[in-house]
Design a protein around this motif. Structure first.
Motif, PDB file in Angstrom:
ATOM      1  N   UNK A 120     -38.088  55.816  -1.800  1.00  0.00           N
ATOM      2  CA  UNK A 120     -39.237  55.494  -0.966  1.00  0.00           C
ATOM      3  C   UNK A 120     -39.185  56.175   0.393  1.00  0.00           C
ATOM      4  N   UNK A 121     -38.067  56.745   0.757  1.00  0.00           N
ATOM      5  CA  UNK A 121     -37.926  57.413   2.045  1.00  0.00           C
ATOM      6  C   UNK A 121     -38.331  58.884   1.980  1.00  0.00           C
ATOM      7  N   UNK A 122     -38.619  59.379   0.786  1.00  0.00           N
ATOM      8  CA  UNK A 122     -38.981  60.795   0.638  1.00  0.00           C
ATOM      9  C   UNK A 122     -40.366  61.032   1.238  1.00  0.00           C
ATOM     10  N   UNK A 123     -40.467  62.030   2.084  1.00  0.00           N
ATOM     11  CA  UNK A 123     -41.721  62.355   2.769  1.00  0.00           C
ATOM     12  C   UNK A 123     -42.277  63.680   2.258  1.00  0.00           C
ATOM     13  N   UNK A 124     -43.596  63.879   2.332  1.00  0.00           N
ATOM     14  CA  UNK A 124     -44.205  65.095   1.755  1.00  0.00           C
ATOM     15  C   UNK A 124     -43.726  66.393   2.381  1.00  0.00           C
ATOM     16  N   UNK A 125     -43.388  66.388   3.685  1.00  0.00           N
ATOM     17  CA  UNK A 125     -43.013  67.666   4.311  1.00  0.00           C
ATOM     18  C   UNK A 125     -41.684  68.194   3.785  1.00  0.00           C
ATOM     19  N   UNK A 126     -40.933  67.362   3.045  1.00  0.00           N
ATOM     20  CA  UNK A 126     -39.691  67.845   2.437  1.00  0.00           C
ATOM     21  C   UNK A 126     -39.950  68.802   1.286  1.00  0.00           C
ATOM     22  N   UNK A 127     -41.196  68.853   0.792  1.00  0.00           N
ATOM     23  CA  UNK A 127     -41.516  69.801  -0.283  1.00  0.00           C
ATOM     24  C   UNK A 127     -41.289  71.243   0.162  1.00  0.00           C
ATOM     25  N   UNK A 128     -41.546  71.526   1.428  1.00  0.00           N
ATOM     26  CA  UNK A 128     -41.383  72.899   1.922  1.00  0.00           C
ATOM     27  C   UNK A 128     -39.924  73.335   1.837  1.00  0.00           C
ATOM     28  N   UNK A 129     -39.007  72.449   2.190  1.00  0.00           N
ATOM     29  CA  UNK A 129     -37.587  72.791   2.150  1.00  0.00           C
ATOM     30  C   UNK A 129     -37.101  72.906   0.709  1.00  0.00           C
ATOM     31  N   UNK A 130     -37.501  71.954  -0.127  1.00  0.00           N
ATOM     32  CA  UNK A 130     -37.050  71.968  -1.517  1.00  0.00           C
ATOM     33  C   UNK A 130     -37.576  73.191  -2.265  1.00  0.00           C
ATOM     34  N   UNK A 131     -38.781  73.631  -1.922  1.00  0.00           N
ATOM     35  CA  UNK A 131     -39.367  74.783  -2.617  1.00  0.00           C
ATOM     36  C   UNK A 131     -38.586  76.070  -2.379  1.00  0.00           C
ATOM     37  N   UNK A 132     -37.746  76.098  -1.351  1.00  0.00           N
ATOM     38  CA  UNK A 132     -36.974  77.307  -1.035  1.00  0.00           C
ATOM     39  C   UNK A 132     -35.693  77.434  -1.842  1.00  0.00           C
TER      40      UNK A 132
END
Length: 443
Positions: A202-214
Motif C-alpha cells: 500500500x506504500x507504493x506510489x505511482x512516481x516509482x514507475x519511472x525508476x522501475x522502468x529503467x
C-alpha cells in the motif's frame, strides 16, 4: 517277557511343547528386530537425500537429535534454496537459522505475521548485512508480510546480486517528508533484476514507475492490489515511452488504473502477459444492469446512419452515459483494450508549404503488442464484444483471453458471426489457434 516302551513313542507333554513354541517365537521376533535397519545405519549420501525434502524448521528439529545428524544438517547442499514460509516466523527465531546459510544459498524466502507495534517483526539493517555477508551469490529474495523502516533500510541494503525480489504484503513508512522514490537508483544497484513483486504494497506510489522502468533486464512486474496506484497517466506515459524495454509479464489487478494508463502500455512491444481486474470496491451491479438495459434498447432501435458526403453522423438518443451510471474514470472500457494489438503508421514530413499544407509519407507499419499471448480483463462491465472483435483481428498471437464479469455475451449473433470470420482468417493466414475463455457475468 516284558517289553519296555520306547520314549520316542511316548506322547510329549503339552506343557513342554508350548514352552518350546514360545522360545521359538521369541527368537524369531528378536531376529526380526535386529534385522530391521536403523536410520543412523544409512550412509551420509542416503541421509542427505532424505533430509533435502524437509523444511528448514524440520531440519532444525532433526539437528537436535544427535551429533551426527547435527553435522549432516550443516551440509551446504541442504541450504541452496531456503524457504521459511511454511509458517510465520519472528525475527528472533529467524536469527537462529542464520548460521545455516551458505555462500551457495541461491534462494531465501520468509514470511512474517505483521502486527502493528510489534518490534520483533521489524527487519533490521543487521539482518540484511548478515544476508549479504553469508549469501554472496543470492539470486532470489522473498520477504512477505514484514515491516520495513524505509528511513533506516535503503534499497542499497538489499543484496545487489538478486534477480528476483518480492516484498509482497510488506508495510513501510518511507521518508514521509521526501518525494524521492524508495527505488531510487535501483536500476544501477540491481542491474540483473528480472522479477519484481510488490503485491499488496500500500506504500507504493505511482512516481516509482519511472525508476522501475529503467531496470534494464526486468521481465516480470506485479503491482496487483497496490491501491495507491491510481491516476498516473504522466508517469505511465513516460515510463512506457522510455523504459520497460524487456517487460513481458505485467499484473495490474485490483488497481484503480483507467483507459489512459492501460493504453500507455500498448507501446510495450515485449509484453506477453497482461492481467487486469477491477477492484471490488468499484464494482456496482446496479449500474451494470442499467448499462446493459440501455445497450439492449439501443440495439433494438437500430438507429439509421446519415451521411452528408463528409461526415458520418450517428444519432443515439438513448446512448448510455457511463459517468452517470456510478462508474468512475478508473474503470477500463473498450478504449483501453482496442489500444492493445493495434497498428499505427510511422509518418514523416516530406514537404511543407507556407500556406499551411503538410505532406506526410508513411514509412513503416508499427504493430503494438505483437507478442501478447495472455490477456485477463475481469469485472469491467464497460468491456464489450467490440474489444474481442478487435483482438481477434489485431492480436494474432493471443492464446488465452479471460473476460469474466464483462459485458461480453454469447447471444450476440453479429458478434459470433464476426468472431467466426476473424478466427477463420487468423487460422488461414497466421496459422495460429486462439483459445478464448467466454465467461458471463454472474451475480
Amino acid at each position: 517277557m516284558k517289553i519296555k516302551r520306547s520314549k520316542s513313542l511316548s506322547p510329549e507333554p503339552s506343557s513342554s511343547r508350548d514352552t518350546k513354541r514360545i522360545k521359538f517365537e521369541k527368537i524369531t521376533n528378536l531376529s526380526r528386530v535386529t534385522s530391521s535397519p536403523n536410520i543412523l545405519e544409512f550412509s551420509d549420501d542416503v541421509l542427505l537425500n532424505i533430509l533435502k525434502y524437509l523444511y528448514p524448521q524440520d531440519l532444525m528439529a532433526v539437528s537436535l537429535c544427535c551429533h551426527r545428524l547435527a553435522q549432516l544438517i550443516q551440509d551446504r547442499t541442504l541450504w541452496r534454496r531456503v524457504d521459511f514460509r511454511i509458517k510465520p516466523m519472528l525475527l528472533n527465531d529467524l536469527n537462529q537459522y542464520m548460521k545455516f546459510l551458505q555462500p551457495i544459498t541461491m534462494s531465501l524466502a520468509m514470511r512474517g505475521n505483521f502486527v502493528s507495534g510489534e518490534c520483533s517483526e521489524h527487519l533490521t539493517q543487521k539482518f540484511f548485512n548478515n544476508v549479504k555477508a553469508l549469501c554472496n551469490q543470492l539470486k532470489e529474495l522473498i520477504i512477505e508480510e514484514y515491516y520495513i523502516n524505509g528511513d533506516k533500510i535503503q534499497i542499497t541494503d538489499f543484496p545487489c546480486t538478486i534477480e528476483k525480489l518480492s516484498l509482497k504484503g510488506c508495510q513501510m513508512n518511507y521518508l514521509q517528508r521526501s518525494n524521492k522514490s524508495y527505488f531510487f537508483k535501483m536500476d544501477l544497484y540491481m542491474p540483473n533484476l528480472t522479477c519484481l513483486i510488490l503485491s499488496n504494497c500500500q506504500w507504493f506510489t505511482p512516481h516509482s514507475l519511472l525508476v522501475i522502468s529503467k531496470i534494464p533486464k526486468l521481465k516480470e512486474l506485479r503491482l496487483n492490489s497496490c491501491h495507491r496506484l491510481g491516476e498516473c497517466v504522466a508517469y505511465a506515459s513516460l515510463a512506457t515511452r522510455f523504459g520497460f524495454k524487456t517487460l513481458e509479464i505485467l499484473d495490474l489487478r485490483d488497481t484503480a488504473l483507467g483507459d489512459s494508463e492501460v493504453g500507455c502500455f500498448s507501446s510495450t512491444k515485449t509484453l506477453t502477459h497482461l492481467y487486469l481486474e477491477c477492484p471490488s470496491t468499484l464494482r456496482n451491479e446496479e449500474s451494470f444492469e442499467t448499462m446493459q438495459q440501455l445497450q439492449d434498447q439501443q440495439q433494438a432501435l437500430q438507429l439509421p446512419i446519415f451521411e452528408d458526403n463528409n461526415v458520418a453522423q450517428f444519432f443515439m438518443e438513448n446512448a448510455p452515459i457511463f459517468e452517470n451510471n456510478g462508474f468512475q474514470r478508473c474503470l477500463i472500457s473498450d478504449r483501453a483494450i482496442c489500444a492493445l494489438g493495434s497498428d499505427s503508421c510511422d509518418r514523416k514530413v516530406i514537404n511543407s508549404s507556407p500556406q499551411g499544407m503538410i505532406i506526410l509519407q508513411e514509412n513503416r507499419r508499427i504493430s503494438n503488442n505483437p507478442n501478447l499471448k495472455v490477456l485477463v480483463v475481469r469485472n469491467y462491465p464497460r468491456v464489450t464484444n467490440s474489444s474481442l472483435v478487435h483482438l481477434a483481428l489485431n492480436a494474432s498471437k493471443l492464446e488465452y483471453l479471460d473476460v469474466t464479469g464483462t459485458s461480453v455475451t454469447k447471444n450476440d449473433k453479429y458478434f459470433l458471426k464476426s468472431m467466426n470470420i476473424c478466427i477463420h482468417m487468423l487460422l488461414l493466414y497466421f496459422e495460429v489457434k486462439i483459445y478464448m475463455v467466454f465467461k458471463l457475468f454472474s451475480r
